[in-house]
Design a protein around this motif. Structure first.
Motif, mmCIF file in Angstrom:
data_model
loop_
_atom_site.group_PDB
_atom_site.id
_atom_site.type_symbol
_atom_site.label_atom_id
_atom_site.label_comp_id
_atom_site.label_asym_id
_atom_site.label_seq_id
_atom_site.Cartn_x
_atom_site.Cartn_y
_atom_site.Cartn_z
ATOM 1 N N ILE A 16 31.556 40.184 -2.203
ATOM 2 C CA ILE A 16 32.319 39.619 -1.092
ATOM 3 C C ILE A 16 31.512 39.813 0.183
ATOM 4 O O ILE A 16 31.171 40.927 0.556
ATOM 5 C CB ILE A 16 33.691 40.313 -0.957
ATOM 6 C CG1 ILE A 16 34.503 40.089 -2.221
ATOM 7 C CG2 ILE A 16 34.429 39.815 0.267
ATOM 8 C CD1 ILE A 16 35.786 40.890 -2.258
ATOM 9 N N ASP A 71 24.228 38.736 -6.596
ATOM 10 C CA ASP A 71 25.461 38.805 -7.360
ATOM 11 C C ASP A 71 26.490 37.863 -6.732
ATOM 12 O O ASP A 71 26.891 38.060 -5.584
ATOM 13 C CB ASP A 71 25.985 40.240 -7.349
ATOM 14 C CG ASP A 71 27.169 40.427 -8.268
ATOM 15 O OD1 ASP A 71 27.559 39.462 -8.958
ATOM 16 O OD2 ASP A 71 27.706 41.548 -8.297
ATOM 17 N N PRO A 72 26.919 36.821 -7.451
ATOM 18 C CA PRO A 72 27.867 35.868 -6.856
ATOM 19 C C PRO A 72 29.275 36.453 -6.671
ATOM 20 O O PRO A 72 30.094 35.860 -5.998
ATOM 21 C CB PRO A 72 27.882 34.706 -7.845
ATOM 22 C CG PRO A 72 27.479 35.316 -9.140
ATOM 23 C CD PRO A 72 26.545 36.437 -8.798
ATOM 24 N N THR A 73 29.542 37.620 -7.232
ATOM 25 C CA THR A 73 30.874 38.211 -7.089
ATOM 26 C C THR A 73 30.992 39.122 -5.877
ATOM 27 O O THR A 73 32.066 39.645 -5.606
ATOM 28 C CB THR A 73 31.238 39.020 -8.353
ATOM 29 O OG1 THR A 73 30.292 40.074 -8.512
ATOM 30 C CG2 THR A 73 31.267 38.124 -9.574
#
Length: 156
Positions: A9, A5-7
């Motif tokens: 953190i 998931d690129p979102t």
């Protein structure tokens, strides 16, 4: 194909006190000296209380414990800050940030609870001077320190 998931953190960027590179050595020396004074001062308190037998009373037991907690509290944040200043790195991994915040909160809470226990001890000593040795026995000291430790670790 993108994996993960690129979102999510994975790290935080810490903003320092000064972005000017010339100020970094001065800040490093200032915080290092402050940290060393805090740790050495608290260690001297602990060593003095443990080495002098006339100071083995509940009041000084609380003070020594408070000094140990203060050493842990400052050691939970200052070394990472010094490392970030020295390496010019502003990143801290998410897990390291959570761990650091956990220990900061636990030691700050323990500091507050110990201060409350010490205040209660003083109220008993001042309010009931003739009976103050009964509730302030070494057993009371150990029990109240154990309760303080248990209260701060209820919710991890």
């Amino acid at each position: 194909m993108v994996r993960g998931d690129p979102t999510v953190i994975s790290e935080f960027l810490l903003l320092g006190l000064s972005e000017v590179p010339e100020h970094q050595p001065l800040l490093f020396c200032l915080f290092l000296c402050t940290y060393l004074v805090a740790v050495v001062g608290n260690l001297l308190i602990v060593l003095a209380i443990s080495s002098i037998s006339s100071l083995h009373t509940p009041v000084y037991c609380f003070i020594a414990t408070l000094s140990r907690v203060d050493i842990c509290f400052t050691s939970a944040m200052v070394p990472k800050m010094l490392l970030n200043i020295q390496t010019q790195s502003q990143a801290i991994p998410y897990a390291a940030c959570l761990t650091q915040m956990y220990f900061l909160i636990v030691f700050a809470e323990l500091d507050s609870v110990l201060s409350a226990v010490m205040a209660y001890d003083r109220v008993v000593a001042v309010g009931h001077p003739l009976h103050s040795t009964t509730p302030r026995s070494p057993k009371f000291c150990i029990t109240s320190l154990s309760v303080a430790l248990a209260v701060t670790n209820i919710y991890p």
